[in-house]
Design a protein around this motif. Structure first.
Motif, PDB file in Angstrom:
ATOM      1  N   LEU A 131       0.837  -1.203   0.000  1.00 30.82           N
ATOM      2  CA  LEU A 131       0.000   0.000   0.000  1.00 30.82           C
ATOM      3  C   LEU A 131       0.870   1.251   0.000  1.00 30.82           C
ATOM      4  N   LEU A 132       1.958   1.210   0.756  1.00 38.74           N
ATOM      5  CA  LEU A 132       2.875   2.355   0.750  1.00 38.74           C
ATOM      6  C   LEU A 132       3.457   2.554  -0.641  1.00 38.74           C
ATOM      7  N   ALA A 133       3.758   1.424  -1.308  1.00 40.23           N
ATOM      8  CA  ALA A 133       4.322   1.529  -2.660  1.00 40.23           C
ATOM      9  C   ALA A 133       3.332   2.194  -3.606  1.00 40.23           C
ATOM     10  N   LEU A 134       2.047   1.900  -3.408  1.00 42.21           N
ATOM     11  CA  LEU A 134       1.029   2.521  -4.262  1.00 42.21           C
ATOM     12  C   LEU A 134       1.044   4.033  -4.128  1.00 42.21           C
ATOM     13  N   THR A 135       1.376   4.513  -2.932  1.00 44.91           N
ATOM     14  CA  THR A 135       1.358   5.965  -2.758  1.00 44.91           C
ATOM     15  C   THR A 135       2.471   6.640  -3.545  1.00 44.91           C
ATOM     16  N   ASN A 136       3.411   5.853  -4.048  1.00 40.27           N
ATOM     17  CA  ASN A 136       4.502   6.449  -4.805  1.00 40.27           C
ATOM     18  C   ASN A 136       4.293   6.363  -6.314  1.00 40.27           C
ATOM     19  N   LEU A 137       3.107   5.977  -6.726  1.00 39.82           N
ATOM     20  CA  LEU A 137       2.819   5.981  -8.154  1.00 39.82           C
ATOM     21  C   LEU A 137       3.053   7.381  -8.694  1.00 39.82           C
ATOM     22  N   PRO A 138       3.458   7.533  -9.949  1.00 40.71           N
ATOM     23  CA  PRO A 138       3.627   6.529 -10.985  1.00 40.71           C
ATOM     24  C   PRO A 138       4.953   5.782 -10.989  1.00 40.71           C
ATOM     25  N   LYS A 139       5.758   5.924  -9.928  1.00 38.68           N
ATOM     26  CA  LYS A 139       7.000   5.156  -9.918  1.00 38.68           C
ATOM     27  C   LYS A 139       6.668   3.670  -9.818  1.00 38.68           C
TER      28      LYS A 139
END
Lengths: 539, 222
Positions: free
Chosen positions: B76-84
């Protein structure tokens, strides 16, 4: 174009030597012998040992290369065991571990029936001994070894680790004895040990600091540290970085793989300044490019692949006496071509003409269009291309010996291709959108929807996805140069209309014309000189 | 993003980074620290991709320690860094079977699919039914959605935009438009002006520029 043509003895490398005089070494092994006598081999290695201790390094290089030229041609000659050599050269621990490294490498490469568990274990212990000798001293080792050899050691070390992971997970064929032995010796070829070796070499040589200093253009202050100034350690450190790159890629940690080589500029000319081992540069860029493609950074992947393929083309004359590495380079080149084809299918852009033509001829046709096309047997044919081109993934996790099948061996690859396929599925409609957009300068969303047999509501996310997945930079920042190699099409949506912009690049004729003019001038001059040989001064 | 004592989080980040240098990164003793650190990131509106990847790597090396809930948090934390592509990079390290066993991980994977294919309206509907306890999560996803809309649209319908941005009150919605520098079209309130793309996205015809240096060698011949 990438075929390996150099044949030192006029025959395939896998055949036993025919009765041909030994031109390469000026007859020092006697002409026309079917195989070398044991005595001669032992003497050769005694000489080799002397060269290692006394130098110069070019002589060591000569001996090192000649081992393979002669030994590999003689598969029926067994290498003498280290004990046998010991009797002749004495108890030289360093030389013997180096010798054993080559000995096992030969076994891995050519033993019929495959390498046994005992041999794998012995080889592993030998590597530990070797690296202990290199690392555990207060003073750097006083010998100098050719860079090629240092690279081969690291490369082989990672390769044997990979081979062991395959061995311990392909449980269907393992005997009960082997399994018992594996269970009792889980420390052998343990991933932590391998990582430890790599990191120790990297730390000892302070290679990251050295490379970063070079990048910034400042000089590296060793501060009295002898190790990092010695070429042996420096190159071991550098090759260990690449070893880590490879290891992380094999365990599907693309983030760490790229992070490890952050300090290395992937431009081949820059790499050549630090490392003149051809195969190393090719391997580095293959793995880096692969990591980029897996993280959807197709622009960088394409750039790295094209750069490297051009480099391989240019370097063909050098690919001469580099022994068995040539086959490896050719295979890597083919793999890069396949990956390049996949990336270009996902992210079309202009690349170098020569590479593109070769690609079209041999590789693009092999890929199904669209990539995710399902064949009549319900399978995805693109998997075969991917399977050929990707590294042979391994799992670092401990083996579950109770599962006596090959599923633990197959799992890493299956997982990688599954995730990659999911990524492709998210991009599945982009090629269609692109081909329709290319036909127009403006298009109503409704019209696009009807072409694609979808509703406008379904098409809008496709347009957003197109932008999300494929535009790395904002259009405003692009320079003229970027356009030369960037994607061919761009668009924006205003209310319900799509405005499309495409980039047409006219063919460059100037280089071609200049070359032709010079060629004809040369031709004219040669002809006129030929006709009037005594009037060489005339034009 | 509101910074909660940035100096404090920076110090913590530095401490963790030090512990992950070189071979220590793979030391199983670091695992509890990294697991705690995930919660720290959530509590402090903070994100440390490197540390999270180190934890996922440990789970890969030793699957018996796999903690589904931690993995879900990391995803979920990774999703917050989209679009990376952080989420994608995490996925490659995860064991498929173990993922299926944890419902929060399955949920996170589904969110990713929706966001990566820009099906924003569906995403917000999914999110309603889930319970994501990461403060600031919605805001960061909205940031990603706004960026993608920025890249794609010059003018977008108000209704479309509202659906894409999820449940916002009219007040919040108008506030967001203002903050991003977007404008409601004066003559047609159903549309919202995003950014001027016309200037930058134009058909280009790149014509070869022949430099004098190229042809100088042949000048004396011709």
């Amino acid at each position: 174009m990438m075929d390996f043509e150099y044949q030192p003895y006029g025959g395939g490398a896998a055949q036993a030597t025919t009765n041909q005089p030994d031109h390469y070494f000026g007859g020092s092994y006697g002409g026309g012998v079917q195989s070398i006598s044991r005595r001669e081999i032992i003497e050769h290695f005694a000489e080799f040992r002397r060269a290692i201790h006394e130098g110069p390094v070019t002589l060591v290089q000569h001996y090192y290369n000649s081992n393979y030229e002669t030994m590999i041609q003689n598969y029926n000659t067994e290498w003498p065991s280290a004990e046998a050599l010991k009797e002749h050269v004495g108890d030289d621990a360093l030389f013997l571990t180096l010798y054993k490294e080559m000995y096992f490498r030969h076994i891995y490469a050519s033993k019929p029936g495959g390498v046994s568990l005992e041999e794998r274990q012995e080889s592993y212990m030998n590597y530990i001994d070797l690296f202990n000798l290199v690392l555990a001293k207060d003073q750097p080792l006083k010998i100098e070894l050719p860079d090629q050899w240092l690279w081969d050691i690291i490369e082989e070390f990672i390769y044997q680790f990979q081979s062991f992971c395959n061995f311990r997970t392909k449980l269907a064929k393992r005997t009960d004895d082997d399994i018992e032995h594996l269970k009792r010796n889980i420390k052998i070829w343990n991933v932590h040990a391998v990582l430890n070796v790599m990191h120790s070499l990297v730390d000892k040589s302070r290679i990251v600091e050295q490379l970063e200093a070079a990048k910034k253009g400042v000089s590296f202050n060793a501060g009295g540290d002898l190790f990092c100034q010695t070429n042996l350690y420096k190159m071991f450190g550098y090759f260990s970085l690449i070893g880590l790159l490879k290891l992380h890629t094999l365990t599907s940690d693309y983030y760490m793989a790229l992070k490890t080589i952050e300090c290395i500029d992937l431009d081949v000319t820059k790499q050549n300044d630090v490392c003149q081992v051809f195969h190393c540069i090719v391997a580095t860029n293959y793995h880096a490019g692969f990591c980029y493609s897996m993280m959807r950074n197709y622009d960088d992947a394409i750039r790295v692949f094209v750069d490297t393929l051009l480099y391989i083309q240019r370097s063909k004359p050098i690919m001469v006496a580099q022994t068995f590495q040539n086959d490896a380079v050719n295979k890597t080149a083919d793999q890069m071509m396949t990956l390049l084809a996949i990336c270009l299918t996902l992210n079309p852009m202009r690349i170098d003409e020569t590479i593109y033509l070769h690609l079209k001829e041999k590789f693009l046709d092999k890929l199904p269009k669209p990539l995710l096309w399902v064949g009549p047997d319900g399978k995805l044919p693109f998997r075969d291309s991917f399977a050929y081109a990707c590294p042979k993934f391994i799992s670092p996790a401990p083996t579950i010996f109770e599962q006596r099948n090959d599923s633990q061996w197959a799992e890493p690859f299956n997982r990688q291709i599954e995730v990659f396929t999911e990524e492709l599925q998210e991009q599945a409609y982009i090629p269609d959108v692109r081909s329709y957009l290319k036909l127009y300068t403006t298009m109503n969303i409704e019209k696009l929807a009807s072409f694609m047999e979808k509703t406008p509501q379904e098409v809008k996310p496709l347009l957003l996805t197109f932008k999300h997945k494929l535009s790395g930079n904002d259009a405003a920042e692009k320079t003229e140069e970027d356009f030369q190699s960037s994607a061919d099409i761009d668009f924006y949506v205003d209310k319900d209309i799509i405005y499309i912009a495409d980039t047409k690049i006219t063919r460059r004729y100037s280089d071609y014309l200049v070359k032709q003019i010079l060629k004809y001038q040369e031709l004219t001059r040669t002809i006129s000189e030929g006709l009037t040989p005594r009037h060489a001064g005339n034009k | 993003m509101p910074s909660v004592s940035q100096s404090r989080t920076n110090t913590r980040a530095e401490e963790v980074a030090k512990k992950l240098k070189g071979i220590e990164r793979y030391n199983p003793n670091c695992r509890p620290m990294l697991e705690e650190y995930v919660q720290y990131q959530i509590d402090n509106h903070f994100y440390d991709f490197d540390a999270n990847m180190a934890l996922l790597k440990m789970y890969q090396f030793d699957p018996s320690n796999f903690q589904g809930d931690k993995v879900a948090d990391i995803l979920l934390l990774a999703l917050t860094n989209l679009p990376k592509p952080d989420f994608l990079l995490c996925k490659y390290l995860l064991d498929a079977q173990k993922c299926q066993e944890n419902s929060r991980v399955v949920e996170a994977l589904h969110f990713s699919e929706l966001l990566e294919s820009c099906r924003f309206q569906e995403f917000w509907e999914q999110l309603e039914r889930a319970s994501v306890k990461i403060p600031g999560f919605e805001d960061r996803i909205r940031e990603f959605i706004c960026q993608t809309i920025n890249r794609t649209y010059q003018t977008i319908s108000r209704q479309e935009l509202q659906l894409a941005l999820g449940r916002l009150t009219t007040h919040e919605f108008e506030g967001l438009i203002k903050t991003r520098g977007w404008k409601i079209l004066p003559d047609d309130a159903t549309y919202i002006w995003i950014v001027n793309h016309e200037e930058n996205i134009k058909s280009r015809n790149i014509v070869e520029k022949i430099k004098f240096e190229h042809v100088a060698p042949v000048m004396n011949i011709v």
